[in-house]
Design a protein around this motif. Structure first.
Motif, PDB file in Angstrom:
ATOM      1  N   MET A   1      21.389 -24.861  32.506  1.00  0.00           N
ATOM      2  CA  MET A   1      20.063 -24.967  33.086  1.00  0.00           C
ATOM      3  C   MET A   1      19.606 -26.420  32.992  1.00  0.00           C
ATOM      4  O   MET A   1      19.919 -27.118  32.036  1.00  0.00           O
ATOM      5  N   ILE A   2      18.864 -26.841  33.985  1.00  0.00           N
ATOM      6  CA  ILE A   2      18.269 -28.181  34.001  1.00  0.00           C
ATOM      7  C   ILE A   2      16.773 -28.004  33.762  1.00  0.00           C
ATOM      8  O   ILE A   2      16.128 -27.170  34.406  1.00  0.00           O
ATOM      9  N   TYR A   3      16.243 -28.787  32.824  1.00  0.00           N
ATOM     10  CA  TYR A   3      14.828 -28.696  32.467  1.00  0.00           C
ATOM     11  C   TYR A   3      14.112 -30.019  32.694  1.00  0.00           C
ATOM     12  O   TYR A   3      14.670 -31.088  32.428  1.00  0.00           O
ATOM     13  N   ALA A   4      12.875 -29.930  33.153  1.00  0.00           N
ATOM     14  CA  ALA A   4      11.975 -31.084  33.188  1.00  0.00           C
ATOM     15  C   ALA A   4      11.291 -31.135  31.829  1.00  0.00           C
ATOM     16  O   ALA A   4      10.746 -30.129  31.363  1.00  0.00           O
ATOM     17  N   THR A   5      11.333 -32.310  31.182  1.00  0.00           N
ATOM     18  CA  THR A   5      10.795 -32.427  29.828  1.00  0.00           C
ATOM     19  C   THR A   5       9.694 -33.467  29.680  1.00  0.00           C
ATOM     20  O   THR A   5       9.042 -33.534  28.646  1.00  0.00           O
ATOM     21  N   GLY A   6       9.479 -34.289  30.697  1.00  0.00           N
ATOM     22  CA  GLY A   6       8.434 -35.310  30.637  1.00  0.00           C
ATOM     23  C   GLY A   6       8.113 -35.815  32.024  1.00  0.00           C
ATOM     24  O   GLY A   6       8.898 -35.641  32.962  1.00  0.00           O
ATOM     25  N   ILE A   7       6.958 -36.435  32.163  1.00  0.00           N
ATOM     26  CA  ILE A   7       6.542 -37.027  33.439  1.00  0.00           C
ATOM     27  C   ILE A   7       5.976 -38.412  33.173  1.00  0.00           C
ATOM     28  O   ILE A   7       5.455 -38.685  32.092  1.00  0.00           O
ATOM     29  N   SER A   8       6.105 -39.287  34.175  1.00  0.00           N
ATOM     30  CA  SER A   8       5.548 -40.628  34.008  1.00  0.00           C
ATOM     31  C   SER A   8       4.572 -40.942  35.132  1.00  0.00           C
ATOM     32  O   SER A   8       4.705 -40.441  36.254  1.00  0.00           O
ATOM     33  N   PHE A   9       3.604 -41.777  34.790  1.00  0.00           N
ATOM     34  CA  PHE A   9       2.594 -42.269  35.719  1.00  0.00           C
ATOM     35  C   PHE A   9       2.553 -43.781  35.584  1.00  0.00           C
ATOM     36  O   PHE A   9       2.977 -44.336  34.578  1.00  0.00           O
ATOM     37  N   TYR A  10       2.008 -44.459  36.604  1.00  0.00           N
ATOM     38  CA  TYR A  10       1.765 -45.886  36.441  1.00  0.00           C
ATOM     39  C   TYR A  10       0.668 -46.070  35.404  1.00  0.00           C
ATOM     40  O   TYR A  10      -0.245 -45.244  35.279  1.00  0.00           O
ATOM     41  N   LYS A  11       0.757 -47.154  34.664  1.00  0.00           N
ATOM     42  CA  LYS A  11      -0.123 -47.408  33.523  1.00  0.00           C
ATOM     43  C   LYS A  11      -1.607 -47.267  33.839  1.00  0.00           C
ATOM     44  O   LYS A  11      -2.350 -46.710  33.058  1.00  0.00           O
ATOM     45  N   ASN A  12      -2.056 -47.744  34.969  1.00  0.00           N
ATOM     46  CA  ASN A  12      -3.481 -47.721  35.293  1.00  0.00           C
ATOM     47  C   ASN A  12      -3.872 -46.562  36.201  1.00  0.00           C
ATOM     48  O   ASN A  12      -4.921 -46.601  36.835  1.00  0.00           O
ATOM     49  N   GLU A  13      -3.039 -45.523  36.248  1.00  0.00           N
ATOM     50  CA  GLU A  13      -3.323 -44.367  37.098  1.00  0.00           C
ATOM     51  C   GLU A  13      -4.490 -43.575  36.521  1.00  0.00           C
ATOM     52  O   GLU A  13      -4.403 -43.020  35.439  1.00  0.00           O
TER      53      GLU A  13
ATOM     54  N   ILE B   1      10.604 -26.016  34.102  1.00  0.00           N
ATOM     55  CA  ILE B   1       9.759 -26.744  33.154  1.00  0.00           C
ATOM     56  C   ILE B   1      10.119 -26.261  31.754  1.00  0.00           C
ATOM     57  O   ILE B   1      10.211 -25.057  31.531  1.00  0.00           O
ATOM     58  N   LYS B   2      10.287 -27.175  30.812  1.00  0.00           N
ATOM     59  CA  LYS B   2      10.697 -26.767  29.467  1.00  0.00           C
ATOM     60  C   LYS B   2       9.495 -26.434  28.582  1.00  0.00           C
ATOM     61  O   LYS B   2       9.390 -26.900  27.448  1.00  0.00           O
ATOM     62  N   ILE B   3       8.580 -25.648  29.113  1.00  0.00           N
ATOM     63  CA  ILE B   3       7.503 -25.037  28.342  1.00  0.00           C
ATOM     64  C   ILE B   3       7.272 -23.648  28.939  1.00  0.00           C
ATOM     65  O   ILE B   3       7.501 -23.424  30.126  1.00  0.00           O
ATOM     66  N   SER B   4       6.848 -22.741  28.105  1.00  0.00           N
ATOM     67  CA  SER B   4       6.609 -21.374  28.554  1.00  0.00           C
ATOM     68  C   SER B   4       5.534 -21.372  29.626  1.00  0.00           C
ATOM     69  O   SER B   4       4.561 -22.112  29.517  1.00  0.00           O
ATOM     70  N   PRO B   5       5.693 -20.644  30.679  1.00  0.00           N
ATOM     71  CA  PRO B   5       6.658 -19.580  30.998  1.00  0.00           C
ATOM     72  C   PRO B   5       7.918 -20.062  31.728  1.00  0.00           C
ATOM     73  O   PRO B   5       8.553 -19.294  32.427  1.00  0.00           O
ATOM     74  N   TYR B   6       8.300 -21.327  31.560  1.00  0.00           N
ATOM     75  CA  TYR B   6       9.521 -21.890  32.144  1.00  0.00           C
ATOM     76  C   TYR B   6       9.548 -21.741  33.666  1.00  0.00           C
ATOM     77  O   TYR B   6      10.511 -21.280  34.254  1.00  0.00           O
ATOM     78  N   SER B   7       8.468 -22.181  34.277  1.00  0.00           N
ATOM     79  CA  SER B   7       8.334 -22.113  35.733  1.00  0.00           C
ATOM     80  C   SER B   7       9.382 -22.978  36.415  1.00  0.00           C
ATOM     81  O   SER B   7       9.772 -24.028  35.909  1.00  0.00           O
ATOM     82  N   GLN B   8       9.782 -22.558  37.581  1.00  0.00           N
ATOM     83  CA  GLN B   8      10.750 -23.290  38.379  1.00  0.00           C
ATOM     84  C   GLN B   8      10.038 -24.352  39.208  1.00  0.00           C
ATOM     85  O   GLN B   8       8.914 -24.151  39.653  1.00  0.00           O
ATOM     86  N   LEU B   9      10.688 -25.509  39.389  1.00  0.00           N
ATOM     87  CA  LEU B   9      10.142 -26.544  40.264  1.00  0.00           C
ATOM     88  C   LEU B   9      10.433 -26.196  41.711  1.00  0.00           C
ATOM     89  O   LEU B   9      11.480 -25.634  42.024  1.00  0.00           O
ATOM     90  N   GLU B  10       9.490 -26.559  42.582  1.00  0.00           N
ATOM     91  CA  GLU B  10       9.692 -26.380  44.015  1.00  0.00           C
ATOM     92  C   GLU B  10       9.311 -27.663  44.732  1.00  0.00           C
ATOM     93  O   GLU B  10       8.389 -28.368  44.318  1.00  0.00           O
TER      94      GLU B  10
END
Length: 106
Positions: A1-13, A66-75
């Motif tokens: 399984m492939i999981y998303a574990t983090g997200i990034s934004f631009y610093k001043n977003e 997503i690697k947090i419950s309920p482990y939703s799938q990305l679309e």
């Protein structure tokens, strides 16, 4: 399984939303067979690239959760020419992708 574990934004977003995500951190479990250029999928990837992977491999059962419950799938989603991804809707108030640990880029 492939999981998303983090997200990034631009610093001043100021407005953190699904479209303003820059990159998503992915990790694969040891039994995952999907590869990118013969390498295990692990690291930071642009949201547009993930969008394209999901869209072009949908029939081949390629999925990221997503690697947090309920482990939703990305679309994959596209709105006004902007490609991005989101967690499939569930009973949570905030999209689960936005609940991942936030990082900042210059």
């Amino acid at each position: 399984m492939i999981y998303a574990t983090g997200i990034s934004f631009y610093k001043n977003e100021g407005n953190k939303n699904l479209k303003s995500i820059v990159r998503i951190q992915l990790e694969s479990t040891s039994d995952e067979s999907w590869r990118l250029d013969e390498k295990v999928i692990k690291g930071w990837y642009e949201k547009e690239k993930i969008h394209d992977w999901l869209k072009s491999n949908k029939e081949k059962d390629f999925e990221i959760k997503i690697k947090i419950s309920p482990y939703s799938q990305l679309e994959p989603v596209e709105n006004n020419g902007v490609k991005y991804v989101r967690a499939v809707a569930d009973e949570t108030l905030v999209n689960n992708l936005l609940e991942l640990k936030n990082y900042y880029e210059s």
